[in-house]
Design an enzyme around this catalytic site. Structure first.
Site, short mmCIF file in Angstrom:
data_model
loop_
_atom_site.label_atom_id
_atom_site.label_comp_id
_atom_site.label_asym_id
_atom_site.label_seq_id
_atom_site.Cartn_x
_atom_site.Cartn_y
_atom_site.Cartn_z
N CYS A 25 13.38 -0.68 56.24
CA CYS A 25 12.79 -1.56 57.25
C CYS A 25 13.32 -1.22 58.63
O CYS A 25 12.56 -1.08 59.59
CB CYS A 25 13.07 -3.03 56.92
SG CYS A 25 12.12 -3.58 55.49
N HIS A 64 11.09 -9.83 59.10
CA HIS A 64 11.45 -9.86 57.68
C HIS A 64 11.01 -11.18 57.06
O HIS A 64 11.22 -12.24 57.66
CB HIS A 64 12.98 -9.73 57.52
CG HIS A 64 13.45 -8.34 57.21
ND1 HIS A 64 14.36 -7.67 58.00
CD2 HIS A 64 13.15 -7.50 56.17
CE1 HIS A 64 14.59 -6.47 57.46
NE2 HIS A 64 13.88 -6.34 56.36
N ARG A 102 22.20 1.08 50.75
CA ARG A 102 23.05 0.50 49.70
C ARG A 102 22.46 0.80 48.33
O ARG A 102 23.16 0.88 47.32
CB ARG A 102 23.15 -1.02 49.87
CG ARG A 102 24.30 -1.47 50.75
CD ARG A 102 24.40 -2.98 50.82
NE ARG A 102 23.20 -3.58 51.34
CZ ARG A 102 22.34 -4.34 50.64
NH1 ARG A 102 22.57 -4.61 49.38
NH2 ARG A 102 21.26 -4.83 51.21
N GLU A 149 13.18 -9.92 63.95
CA GLU A 149 14.22 -8.93 64.26
C GLU A 149 14.22 -8.60 65.75
O GLU A 149 13.18 -8.44 66.36
CB GLU A 149 14.00 -7.65 63.45
CG GLU A 149 14.05 -7.85 61.94
CD GLU A 149 15.43 -8.28 61.43
OE1 GLU A 149 16.41 -8.18 62.19
OE2 GLU A 149 15.49 -8.71 60.26
N1 PCA Z 1 12.51 -4.41 52.59
C1 PCA Z 1 13.46 -3.33 52.65
C2 PCA Z 1 12.63 -2.08 52.57
C3 PCA Z 1 11.30 -2.50 52.11
C4 PCA Z 1 11.27 -3.96 52.27
O1 PCA Z 1 10.28 -4.70 52.13
C5 PCA Z 1 14.38 -3.41 53.88
O2 PCA Z 1 14.68 -4.53 54.33
O3 PCA Z 1 14.81 -2.38 54.38
#
Ligand code: PCA
Length: 209
Positions: free
Chosen positions: A142, A166, A89, A79
């Site tokens: 996140c 991610h 959402r 990111e």
């Molecule tokens: N993914 C979610 C929140 C917790 C996670 O592992 C996100 O992308 O916000």
């Protein structure tokens, strides 16, 4: 060097979160030559900020990589930017659905990752791990943790390498969903995060840290 890696607990009805498994595996194996700290954050907008801040305070880190799962993404997403917005959402694990709210009222619209994102991308691709630079970490937990992490980093007297990565779902999660969604093995995600940490350590050393 002190390295903090955070993950998230399972959410959205899945029994596991790949980020938690990566952090648990790293915690067991350790990080040779470095001090590794880990924390698994709740998917709860009201308690995650304090637990993140406790983890930062307990480790006083030079490098922080926060991890989470992006179920619909097929590759490791490095990111680049955290946005000052909460726009869920789906409810978090405590049932909070926050929409159209800033994370920090009056805070900057966005923060950029201070990890060497391009170097990490190249390192992963050279190791045979599919990865991309991503320009949105979403508007859920996140992104919230990423934004709060960068807000903390922006206030440190010394530069801190901090950012968010991610991970795709695990193969068993994709199988349980019974659709044609993407996944990545735990071993590959773990290898990716180890490589990202190496890059950040190298960059930190180059910066004279
Ligand atoms: N993914 C979610 C929140 C917790 C996670 O592992 C996100 O992308 O916000």
């Amino acid at each position: 060097m002190r390295v903090l890696i955070t993950a998230f607990e399972a959410f959205a009805g899945s029994p596991v979160n790949p980020s938690e498994q990566v952090v648990n595996a790293m915690q067991q194996a350790g990080l040779s030559g470095q001090q590794l700290f880990t924390s698994v954050l709740p998917v709860d907008a009201h308690t995650a900020p304090q637990i993140l801040s406790d983890a930062i305070e307990a480790s006083s880190p030079h490098i922080v990589i926060a991890l989470g799962e992006a179920a619909n993404r097929p590759v490791i997403s490095i990111e680049r930017a955290a946005l000052n917005i909460l726009d869920f959402r789906i409810p978090d694990n405590e049932g909070n659905t926050i929409t159209d709210q800033p994370i920090l009222p009056g805070g900057p619209a966005a923060y950029f990752s201070t990890l060497p994102v391009r170097a990490i991308l190249k390192r992963l691709q050279a190791s045979g791990i599919p990865a991309e630079l991503s320009y949105s970490a979403g508007a859920y937990l996140c992104n919230m943790v990423f934004y709060l992490l960068m807000d903390w980093a922006s206030r440190q007297p010394q530069p801190v390498q901090a950012g968010f990565i991610h991970l795709p779902s695990l193969p068993e999660q994709a199988a349980a969903r019974g659709n044609s969604g993407p996944s990545m093995s735990l071993e590959t995600s773990l290898q990716a995060i180890r490589a990202a940490i190496e890059c950040a350590i190298e960059q930190h050393a180059q910066n004279g840290g």
